[in-house]
Every structure is written in C-alpha cells, then in structure tokens.
Design a protein around this motif. Structure first.
Motif, PDB file in Angstrom:
ATOM      1  N   LYS A  21       0.826  -1.203   0.000  1.00 51.87           N
ATOM      2  CA  LYS A  21       0.000   0.000   0.000  1.00 51.87           C
ATOM      3  C   LYS A  21       0.862   1.256   0.000  1.00 51.87           C
ATOM      4  O   LYS A  21       1.931   1.293   0.591  1.00 51.87           O
ATOM      5  N   SER A  23       1.804   4.823   1.308  1.00 50.04           N
ATOM      6  CA  SER A  23       1.642   5.461   2.614  1.00 50.04           C
ATOM      7  C   SER A  23       0.754   6.706   2.502  1.00 50.04           C
ATOM      8  O   SER A  23       0.715   7.369   1.457  1.00 50.04           O
ATOM      9  N   HIS A  24       0.088   7.016   3.589  1.00 50.03           N
ATOM     10  CA  HIS A  24      -0.770   8.203   3.628  1.00 50.03           C
ATOM     11  C   HIS A  24       0.043   9.464   3.349  1.00 50.03           C
ATOM     12  O   HIS A  24      -0.420  10.374   2.654  1.00 50.03           O
ATOM     13  N   ASP A  25       1.267   9.517   3.883  1.00 55.53           N
ATOM     14  CA  ASP A  25       2.140  10.669   3.662  1.00 55.53           C
ATOM     15  C   ASP A  25       2.397  10.902   2.171  1.00 55.53           C
ATOM     16  O   ASP A  25       2.329  12.036   1.693  1.00 55.53           O
ATOM     17  N   VAL A  27       0.474   9.824  -0.318  1.00 57.82           N
ATOM     18  CA  VAL A  27      -0.807  10.209  -0.935  1.00 57.82           C
ATOM     19  C   VAL A  27      -1.029  11.715  -0.753  1.00 57.82           C
ATOM     20  O   VAL A  27      -1.419  12.415  -1.690  1.00 57.82           O
ATOM     21  N   GLU A  28      -0.753  12.224   0.446  1.00 55.64           N
ATOM     22  CA  GLU A  28      -0.906  13.662   0.699  1.00 55.64           C
ATOM     23  C   GLU A  28      -0.009  14.492  -0.210  1.00 55.64           C
ATOM     24  O   GLU A  28      -0.426  15.518  -0.748  1.00 55.64           O
ATOM     25  N   ALA A  50      -9.202  11.186  -1.622  1.00 56.30           N
ATOM     26  CA  ALA A  50      -8.240  10.095  -1.457  1.00 56.30           C
ATOM     27  C   ALA A  50      -8.989   8.907  -0.865  1.00 56.30           C
ATOM     28  O   ALA A  50      -9.632   9.037   0.174  1.00 56.30           O
ATOM     29  N   GLU A  52      -8.325   5.397   0.630  1.00 52.53           N
ATOM     30  CA  GLU A  52      -7.285   4.506   1.148  1.00 52.53           C
ATOM     31  C   GLU A  52      -7.876   3.263   1.801  1.00 52.53           C
ATOM     32  O   GLU A  52      -7.144   2.331   2.115  1.00 52.53           O
ATOM     33  N   ASP A  53      -9.186   3.250   1.976  1.00 50.70           N
ATOM     34  CA  ASP A  53      -9.881   2.090   2.530  1.00 50.70           C
ATOM     35  C   ASP A  53     -10.008   1.037   1.428  1.00 50.70           C
ATOM     36  O   ASP A  53     -10.668   1.272   0.414  1.00 50.70           O
ATOM     37  N   GLU A  54      -9.371  -0.113   1.617  1.00 48.35           N
ATOM     38  CA  GLU A  54      -9.311  -1.126   0.556  1.00 48.35           C
ATOM     39  C   GLU A  54     -10.691  -1.644   0.151  1.00 48.35           C
ATOM     40  O   GLU A  54     -10.905  -1.963  -1.020  1.00 48.35           O
ATOM     41  N   SER A  80      -4.992   1.962  -3.425  1.00 50.91           N
ATOM     42  CA  SER A  80      -5.345   3.347  -3.120  1.00 50.91           C
ATOM     43  C   SER A  80      -5.677   4.053  -4.419  1.00 50.91           C
ATOM     44  O   SER A  80      -5.233   3.643  -5.492  1.00 50.91           O
ATOM     45  N   ILE A  82      -6.956   8.245  -6.002  1.00 51.96           N
ATOM     46  CA  ILE A  82      -7.392   9.626  -5.808  1.00 51.96           C
ATOM     47  C   ILE A  82      -8.385   9.914  -6.918  1.00 51.96           C
ATOM     48  O   ILE A  82      -8.093   9.701  -8.092  1.00 51.96           O
TER      49      ILE A  82
END
Length: 171
Positions: A21, A23-25, A27-28, A50, A52-54, A80, A82
C-alpha cells in the motif's frame, strides 16, 4: 538529464499492482501536486478524494466495471486511489481536471509510486451510489468526476515503451 524532464518522459501507466500500500504521507504529497496544477484563470476548481480504505477501493472498482459492462478489475489491484472532480460551472473544468490528473501521475512517479488514469469517474458519480458518495464527501452537485488516479507499486517489469506516434509540425 534534468530530473523534472526525466520524470516526465519516463512516467508510465501501470496496470498490475502488488499488495504493498502507498503510505498516507505519499498520498498527501501527490494530492498537493494535483492542487498545484494550472487551471483556467487560476480558479482552482478541483476537488480530490483520497480513497485509502481497501474495501471502498474494491467497491469503486466494481462500480467502474459495471459502467463498462465488465467483470474485470479496472483498478488492476491497486490499493489506493485519488478521484479528481472539477466544477462544471467553470468553462475550462474538463481541461483543468485533466491537468490535475497529469500532475497527480507525474508526482506519483517522482515519488516512486506507480499510477494509471482510469476513466468512467463521470459515469460512476452520476449513479445513485456515486451521488450518495459525493454527498457524504461534501462534493457539490456541480462537480463532475474527471478520473480515478489509481496508486500502488507495480507487480511486473514494464515492457518496452511503444514508439511515440504523435504528429509534430515545426512551422
């Protein structure tokens, strides 16, 4: 070669992802690059969601497949994504949204993340299911789905790039 230029000419669309996956960082950071895309008169009429929930990614992939009358996974196993929306009240909304999608994919590549533009966001978010999600996310009714930018890490080596066939005229 200049790194920015190298990133532009080496970016590729990936259509097979492994289970790692993003990372959230990251994606931001990718979204911020999308926010920095040019827009007509600098209106900045984008909205980014965004996912991110599979389970939601899987459900959106299923809805996308339904639009194209297919049972295949149009998100190619990406974990993930967007979603880019743009306000149809702006005369340049489609172009602005396309530029935002391009920035997302180029930023992803620069950060070591693979991506691909998946169409049918417009159609998915015109369904009752899609309209309910837009309401839940606070996306105004006038905003149209431009595209899904799927994100992940490739699960296979890239094939040789096809030769460029665009017509080029120097006048």
């Amino acid at each position: 070669m200049n790194e920015a230029y190298k990133n532009l000419v080496e970016r590729r669309s990936v259509r097979k992802y492994n289970n790692k996956k993003v990372s959230h960082d990251l994606v931001e950071k990718i979204i911020y690059a999308g926010q920095c895309a040019p827009s007509g008169m600098n209106r900045q009429i984008f909205a980014f969601v965004a996912v991110e929930d599979e389970e939601l990614v899987k459900e959106l992939s299923k809805k996308n497949a339904e639009v194209m009358n297919s049972s295949a996974d149009p998100f190619y196993g990406a974990k993930s994504l967007i979603i880019v929306f743009a306000d149809t009240h702006a005369p340049t909304y489609l172009y602005d949204g396309a530029l935002a999608m391009g920035n997302l994919m180029n930023a992803a590549n620069a950060l070591g993340v693979d991506s691909c533009w998946i169409h049918r966001a417009k159609e998915v978010f015109e369904t009752e299911y899609g309209k309910e999600l837009k309401i839940k996310w606070g996306i105004p009714e006038s905003y149209e789905g431009i595209g899904h930018c799927i994100l992940g890490y490739r699960d296979e080596e890239l094939k040789k790039r096809a030769e460029r066939t665009s017509k080029v005229v120097y006048a």
